[in-house]
Write a protein that holds these residues in place. Structure first.
Motif, PDB file in Angstrom:
ATOM      1  N   THR A  12      -1.839  12.593  14.261  1.00 60.58           N
ATOM      2  CA  THR A  12      -0.553  12.711  13.571  1.00 60.58           C
ATOM      3  C   THR A  12      -0.582  12.073  12.187  1.00 60.58           C
ATOM      4  O   THR A  12      -0.023  12.625  11.226  1.00 60.58           O
ATOM      5  CB  THR A  12       0.563  12.039  14.410  1.00 60.58           C
ATOM      6  OG1 THR A  12       0.633  12.665  15.684  1.00 60.58           O
ATOM      7  CG2 THR A  12       1.912  12.138  13.701  1.00 60.58           C
ATOM      8  N   TYR A  13      -1.225  10.936  12.071  1.00 58.16           N
ATOM      9  CA  TYR A  13      -1.203  10.208  10.815  1.00 58.16           C
ATOM     10  C   TYR A  13      -2.565  10.132  10.133  1.00 58.16           C
ATOM     11  O   TYR A  13      -2.881   9.150   9.470  1.00 58.16           O
ATOM     12  CB  TYR A  13      -0.644   8.803  11.040  1.00 58.16           C
ATOM     13  CG  TYR A  13       0.805   8.786  11.435  1.00 58.16           C
ATOM     14  CD1 TYR A  13       1.799   9.195  10.544  1.00 58.16           C
ATOM     15  CD2 TYR A  13       1.196   8.368  12.703  1.00 58.16           C
ATOM     16  CE1 TYR A  13       3.141   9.183  10.900  1.00 58.16           C
ATOM     17  CE2 TYR A  13       2.537   8.346  13.069  1.00 58.16           C
ATOM     18  CZ  TYR A  13       3.507   8.757  12.158  1.00 58.16           C
ATOM     19  OH  TYR A  13       4.829   8.735  12.513  1.00 58.16           O
ATOM     20  N   ILE A  14      -3.374  11.160  10.274  1.00 61.62           N
ATOM     21  CA  ILE A  14      -4.647  11.191   9.551  1.00 61.62           C
ATOM     22  C   ILE A  14      -4.348  11.305   8.058  1.00 61.62           C
ATOM     23  O   ILE A  14      -3.525  12.118   7.628  1.00 61.62           O
ATOM     24  CB  ILE A  14      -5.535  12.334  10.033  1.00 61.62           C
ATOM     25  CG1 ILE A  14      -6.127  11.984  11.415  1.00 61.62           C
ATOM     26  CG2 ILE A  14      -6.665  12.618   9.041  1.00 61.62           C
ATOM     27  CD1 ILE A  14      -7.041  13.040  11.989  1.00 61.62           C
ATOM     28  N   VAL A  69       0.876  -1.175   0.000  1.00 61.72           N
ATOM     29  CA  VAL A  69       0.000   0.000   0.000  1.00 61.72           C
ATOM     30  C   VAL A  69       0.910   1.221   0.000  1.00 61.72           C
ATOM     31  O   VAL A  69       1.753   1.374   0.883  1.00 61.72           O
ATOM     32  CB  VAL A  69      -0.905   0.019   1.245  1.00 61.72           C
ATOM     33  CG1 VAL A  69      -1.714   1.299   1.303  1.00 61.72           C
ATOM     34  CG2 VAL A  69      -1.803  -1.208   1.270  1.00 61.72           C
ATOM     35  N   LEU A  70       0.764   2.092  -0.974  1.00 65.11           N
ATOM     36  CA  LEU A  70       1.675   3.219  -1.121  1.00 65.11           C
ATOM     37  C   LEU A  70       1.129   4.468  -0.451  1.00 65.11           C
ATOM     38  O   LEU A  70      -0.064   4.746  -0.496  1.00 65.11           O
ATOM     39  CB  LEU A  70       1.921   3.496  -2.606  1.00 65.11           C
ATOM     40  CG  LEU A  70       2.541   2.347  -3.402  1.00 65.11           C
ATOM     41  CD1 LEU A  70       2.720   2.772  -4.858  1.00 65.11           C
ATOM     42  CD2 LEU A  70       3.872   1.914  -2.803  1.00 65.11           C
ATOM     43  N   ASP A  71       2.023   5.192   0.177  1.00 68.32           N
ATOM     44  CA  ASP A  71       1.715   6.509   0.730  1.00 68.32           C
ATOM     45  C   ASP A  71       2.427   7.547  -0.131  1.00 68.32           C
ATOM     46  O   ASP A  71       3.532   7.303  -0.618  1.00 68.32           O
ATOM     47  CB  ASP A  71       2.199   6.584   2.183  1.00 68.32           C
ATOM     48  CG  ASP A  71       1.796   7.882   2.865  1.00 68.32           C
ATOM     49  OD1 ASP A  71       2.446   8.921   2.594  1.00 68.32           O
ATOM     50  OD2 ASP A  71       0.837   7.868   3.648  1.00 68.32           O
ATOM     51  N   ARG A  72       1.809   8.706  -0.301  1.00 68.05           N
ATOM     52  CA  ARG A  72       2.390   9.734  -1.174  1.00 68.05           C
ATOM     53  C   ARG A  72       3.733  10.239  -0.650  1.00 68.05           C
ATOM     54  O   ARG A  72       4.511  10.840  -1.392  1.00 68.05           O
ATOM     55  CB  ARG A  72       1.422  10.902  -1.346  1.00 68.05           C
ATOM     56  CG  ARG A  72       1.041  11.613  -0.051  1.00 68.05           C
ATOM     57  CD  ARG A  72       0.013  12.710  -0.297  1.00 68.05           C
ATOM     58  NE  ARG A  72      -0.443  13.332   0.930  1.00 68.05           N
ATOM     59  CZ  ARG A  72       0.221  14.286   1.583  1.00 68.05           C
ATOM     60  NH1 ARG A  72       1.373  14.720   1.102  1.00 68.05           N
ATOM     61  NH2 ARG A  72      -0.270  14.807   2.697  1.00 68.05           N
ATOM     62  N   ARG A  73       4.036   9.985   0.611  1.00 70.89           N
ATOM     63  CA  ARG A  73       5.325  10.410   1.185  1.00 70.89           C
ATOM     64  C   ARG A  73       6.426   9.386   0.967  1.00 70.89           C
ATOM     65  O   ARG A  73       7.597   9.651   1.258  1.00 70.89           O
ATOM     66  CB  ARG A  73       5.152  10.687   2.690  1.00 70.89           C
ATOM     67  CG  ARG A  73       4.421  11.999   2.968  1.00 70.89           C
ATOM     68  CD  ARG A  73       3.680  11.935   4.290  1.00 70.89           C
ATOM     69  NE  ARG A  73       2.474  11.142   4.127  1.00 70.89           N
ATOM     70  CZ  ARG A  73       1.232  11.630   4.301  1.00 70.89           C
ATOM     71  NH1 ARG A  73       1.076  12.887   4.647  1.00 70.89           N
ATOM     72  NH2 ARG A  73       0.175  10.853   4.111  1.00 70.89           N
ATOM     73  N   GLY A 114       7.458   5.806  10.095  1.00 75.87           N
ATOM     74  CA  GLY A 114       7.487   6.855   9.081  1.00 75.87           C
ATOM     75  C   GLY A 114       7.173   6.308   7.713  1.00 75.87           C
ATOM     76  O   GLY A 114       6.223   5.519   7.554  1.00 75.87           O
ATOM     77  N   PHE A 115       7.998   6.658   6.724  1.00 74.04           N
ATOM     78  CA  PHE A 115       7.679   6.354   5.338  1.00 74.04           C
ATOM     79  C   PHE A 115       8.903   5.804   4.619  1.00 74.04           C
ATOM     80  O   PHE A 115      10.040   6.198   4.890  1.00 74.04           O
ATOM     81  CB  PHE A 115       7.136   7.610   4.653  1.00 74.04           C
ATOM     82  CG  PHE A 115       5.963   8.193   5.376  1.00 74.04           C
ATOM     83  CD1 PHE A 115       4.694   7.669   5.189  1.00 74.04           C
ATOM     84  CD2 PHE A 115       6.126   9.216   6.294  1.00 74.04           C
ATOM     85  CE1 PHE A 115       3.605   8.161   5.895  1.00 74.04           C
ATOM     86  CE2 PHE A 115       5.044   9.725   7.005  1.00 74.04           C
ATOM     87  CZ  PHE A 115       3.788   9.194   6.799  1.00 74.04           C
ATOM     88  N   PHE A 116       8.664   4.895   3.700  1.00 77.23           N
ATOM     89  CA  PHE A 116       9.755   4.236   2.991  1.00 77.23           C
ATOM     90  C   PHE A 116      10.534   5.236   2.139  1.00 77.23           C
ATOM     91  O   PHE A 116       9.964   6.063   1.439  1.00 77.23           O
ATOM     92  CB  PHE A 116       9.207   3.103   2.124  1.00 77.23           C
ATOM     93  CG  PHE A 116       8.711   1.939   2.928  1.00 77.23           C
ATOM     94  CD1 PHE A 116       9.599   1.001   3.432  1.00 77.23           C
ATOM     95  CD2 PHE A 116       7.370   1.793   3.212  1.00 77.23           C
ATOM     96  CE1 PHE A 116       9.158  -0.057   4.201  1.00 77.23           C
ATOM     97  CE2 PHE A 116       6.911   0.733   3.978  1.00 77.23           C
ATOM     98  CZ  PHE A 116       7.814  -0.198   4.467  1.00 77.23           C
ATOM     99  N   GLY A 117      11.850   5.118   2.219  1.00 78.02           N
ATOM    100  CA  GLY A 117      12.720   6.010   1.471  1.00 78.02           C
ATOM    101  C   GLY A 117      13.078   7.271   2.227  1.00 78.02           C
ATOM    102  O   GLY A 117      14.090   7.911   1.938  1.00 78.02           O
ATOM    103  N   THR A 118      12.263   7.620   3.202  1.00 79.05           N
ATOM    104  CA  THR A 118      12.515   8.799   4.038  1.00 79.05           C
ATOM    105  C   THR A 118      13.022   8.387   5.408  1.00 79.05           C
ATOM    106  O   THR A 118      13.944   8.985   5.965  1.00 79.05           O
ATOM    107  CB  THR A 118      11.236   9.643   4.199  1.00 79.05           C
ATOM    108  OG1 THR A 118      10.774  10.037   2.904  1.00 79.05           O
ATOM    109  CG2 THR A 118      11.486  10.866   5.051  1.00 79.05           C
TER     110      THR A 118
END
Length: 213
Positions: free
Chosen positions: A203-205, A112-116, A175-179
């Motif tokens: 925080t994560y809405i 599942v991808l997040d835009r971040r 957090g987020f992948f790559g970051t």
């Protein structure tokens, strides 16, 4: 706060209910098999019994609640067919809209991808393994998350790679992948605690944080 939990008798779901009760929340648990309900819940948790595709039972479970948390996870049985949890999640989201319940928290996968996120070998490898080894479960996991993420509600999808048993070890990475640096495994106890904590956090809405020990 009144919290309705789907998948409440699963390995993560039971720990999630425990965390919510410990935080002082009122819990309503949607269960398919009442025999799996822990004895200590009976005086603390309101039960709604039904299949995940039972629209009326789901509507009753969502009515008069403040937030919905889903600990649903797909069957890993290779003989399983269909995508019942995608249908069930759609019914949950529809009921939330009818009853004006604004907040949904669920569990997901790095596929599942997040835009971040940015592209990483780790996330690509997880996706490749899911598509190759358990394609039906992979489609179901993605489909459940997509229903929530496209719902227009305030959603959070907690992502992790490999859940493990044992006592909590503390979330070391989030957090987020790559970051952010995300490891490969997370105890179910820590997944449950982090997910329960999102009930009281904004925080994560509209985000899909990844976590690991």
């Amino acid at each position: 706060m009144k919290v309705t939990v789907f998948g409440a008798t699963g390995a993560i779901g039971q720990l999630l209910v425990h965390n919510l009760l410990a935080s002082g929340h009122t819990v309503r648990a949607y269960v398919r098999n009442p025999s799996k309900v822990p004895a200590q819940w009976r005086d603390q948790v309101q039960l709604v019994v039904g299949e995940i595709t039972d629209a009326d039972a789901i509507d009753n479970a969502v009515a008069d609640t403040d937030i919905v948390v889903s600990a649903l996870g797909p069957s890993m049985d290779r003989k399983a067919t269909g995508l019942p949890l995608v249908e069930g999640t759609t019914l949950i989201i529809d009921a939330m809209k009818r009853h004006r319940v604004p907040r949904f928290i669920g569990l997901g996968t790095p596929s599942v991808l997040d835009r971040r996120d940015t592209k990483t070998l780790q996330a690509r490898l997880v996706g490749l393994m899911g598509r190759t080894l358990l394609p039906r479960a992979y489609r179901e996991l993605l489909g459940m998350s997509e229903v929530a993420m496209n719902s227009g509600l305030d959603w959070t999808i907690v992502r992790f790679i490999r859940p493990t048993d044992g006592p909590p070890k503390e979330i070391a990475h989030k957090g987020f992948f790559g970051t952010d640096k995300i490891g490969w495994s997370t105890t179910r106890a820590d997944i449950a605690a982090f997910t329960a904590a999102q009930v009281d956090s904004d925080t994560y809405i509209n985000a899909a944080p990844a976590i690991s020990n």
